[in-house]
Design a protein around this motif. Sequence first.
Motif, PDB file in Angstrom:
ATOM      1  N   SER A 137       0.966  -1.347   0.003  1.00  0.00           N
ATOM      2  CA  SER A 137      -0.049  -0.036   0.043  1.00  0.00           C
ATOM      3  C   SER A 137       0.803   1.199   0.103  1.00  0.00           C
ATOM      4  O   SER A 137       0.247   2.148  -0.553  1.00  0.00           O
ATOM      5  CB  SER A 137      -0.818  -0.181   1.311  1.00  0.00           C
ATOM      6  N   PHE A 138       2.022   1.194   0.552  1.00  0.00           N
ATOM      7  CA  PHE A 138       3.106   2.345   0.548  1.00  0.00           C
ATOM      8  C   PHE A 138       3.611   2.565  -0.797  1.00  0.00           C
ATOM      9  O   PHE A 138       3.505   3.696  -0.981  1.00  0.00           O
ATOM     10  CB  PHE A 138       4.085   2.220   1.563  1.00  0.00           C
ATOM     11  N   ILE A 147       0.511   6.489  -6.511  1.00  0.00           N
ATOM     12  CA  ILE A 147      -0.746   7.727  -6.836  1.00  0.00           C
ATOM     13  C   ILE A 147      -0.201   9.115  -6.792  1.00  0.00           C
ATOM     14  O   ILE A 147      -0.554   9.862  -7.505  1.00  0.00           O
ATOM     15  CB  ILE A 147      -1.738   7.266  -5.813  1.00  0.00           C
ATOM     16  N   TYR A 148       0.380   9.392  -5.678  1.00  0.00           N
ATOM     17  CA  TYR A 148       1.085  10.467  -5.452  1.00  0.00           C
ATOM     18  C   TYR A 148       1.806  11.205  -6.521  1.00  0.00           C
ATOM     19  O   TYR A 148       1.842  12.202  -7.075  1.00  0.00           O
ATOM     20  CB  TYR A 148       1.600  10.650  -4.105  1.00  0.00           C
ATOM     21  N   ILE A 150       8.038  11.481 -17.916  1.00  0.00           N
ATOM     22  CA  ILE A 150       8.870  10.178 -17.486  1.00  0.00           C
ATOM     23  C   ILE A 150       8.575   9.961 -15.997  1.00  0.00           C
ATOM     24  O   ILE A 150       8.573   8.789 -15.810  1.00  0.00           O
ATOM     25  CB  ILE A 150      10.276  10.576 -17.780  1.00  0.00           C
ATOM     26  N   ARG A 151       8.435  10.974 -15.111  1.00  0.00           N
ATOM     27  CA  ARG A 151       8.162  10.817 -13.732  1.00  0.00           C
ATOM     28  C   ARG A 151       6.766  10.051 -13.564  1.00  0.00           C
ATOM     29  O   ARG A 151       6.579   9.258 -12.699  1.00  0.00           O
ATOM     30  CB  ARG A 151       8.178  12.122 -13.039  1.00  0.00           C
ATOM     31  N   ALA A 152       5.890  10.359 -14.616  1.00  0.00           N
ATOM     32  CA  ALA A 152       4.562   9.549 -14.375  1.00  0.00           C
ATOM     33  C   ALA A 152       4.553   8.215 -14.802  1.00  0.00           C
ATOM     34  O   ALA A 152       4.040   7.321 -14.225  1.00  0.00           O
ATOM     35  CB  ALA A 152       3.569  10.347 -15.267  1.00  0.00           C
ATOM     36  N   MET A 201       3.182   1.691  -8.965  1.00  0.00           N
ATOM     37  CA  MET A 201       1.718   1.201  -8.619  1.00  0.00           C
ATOM     38  C   MET A 201       1.657  -0.065  -9.133  1.00  0.00           C
ATOM     39  O   MET A 201       1.118  -0.946  -8.323  1.00  0.00           O
ATOM     40  CB  MET A 201       0.699   2.089  -9.413  1.00  0.00           C
ATOM     41  N   LEU A 202       2.115  -0.427 -10.498  1.00  0.00           N
ATOM     42  CA  LEU A 202       1.945  -1.855 -10.686  1.00  0.00           C
ATOM     43  C   LEU A 202       2.907  -3.153  -9.798  1.00  0.00           C
ATOM     44  O   LEU A 202       2.584  -4.010  -9.653  1.00  0.00           O
ATOM     45  CB  LEU A 202       2.539  -2.088 -12.201  1.00  0.00           C
TER      46      LEU A 202
END
Length: 101
Positions: free
Chosen positions: A11-12, A18-19, A28-30, A37-38
């Motif tokens: 979850s961390f 998400i943040y 690139i950061r996205a 997340m994956l």
Amino acid sequence: MILEHVLVLSSFLFSIGIYGLITSRNMIRALMSLELMLNGVNLNFVTFSDFFDSRQLKGDIFSLFVIAIAAAEAAIGPAILSSIYRNKKSIRINQSNLLNK
């Protein structure tokens, strides 16, 4: 390994992703946040597969499919970003409107 510790870790990882996805202006950061997340989801799949039904490998196999999709995203994403940069001279999310020429 205790189930709660792994769930907190996953979850961390997912929360950091998400943040980073919400606050990043750089593509690139996205993409890196999406990878986090994956990885958090994969950790959940493997943990629940091992904890609840260790004889069947459904979570492990599903996580391999997610890893394959993440590898394809890691190969195709930078290629698309380099093409966008070549045409628009920017990889900032808020400055790129791909519908305009």
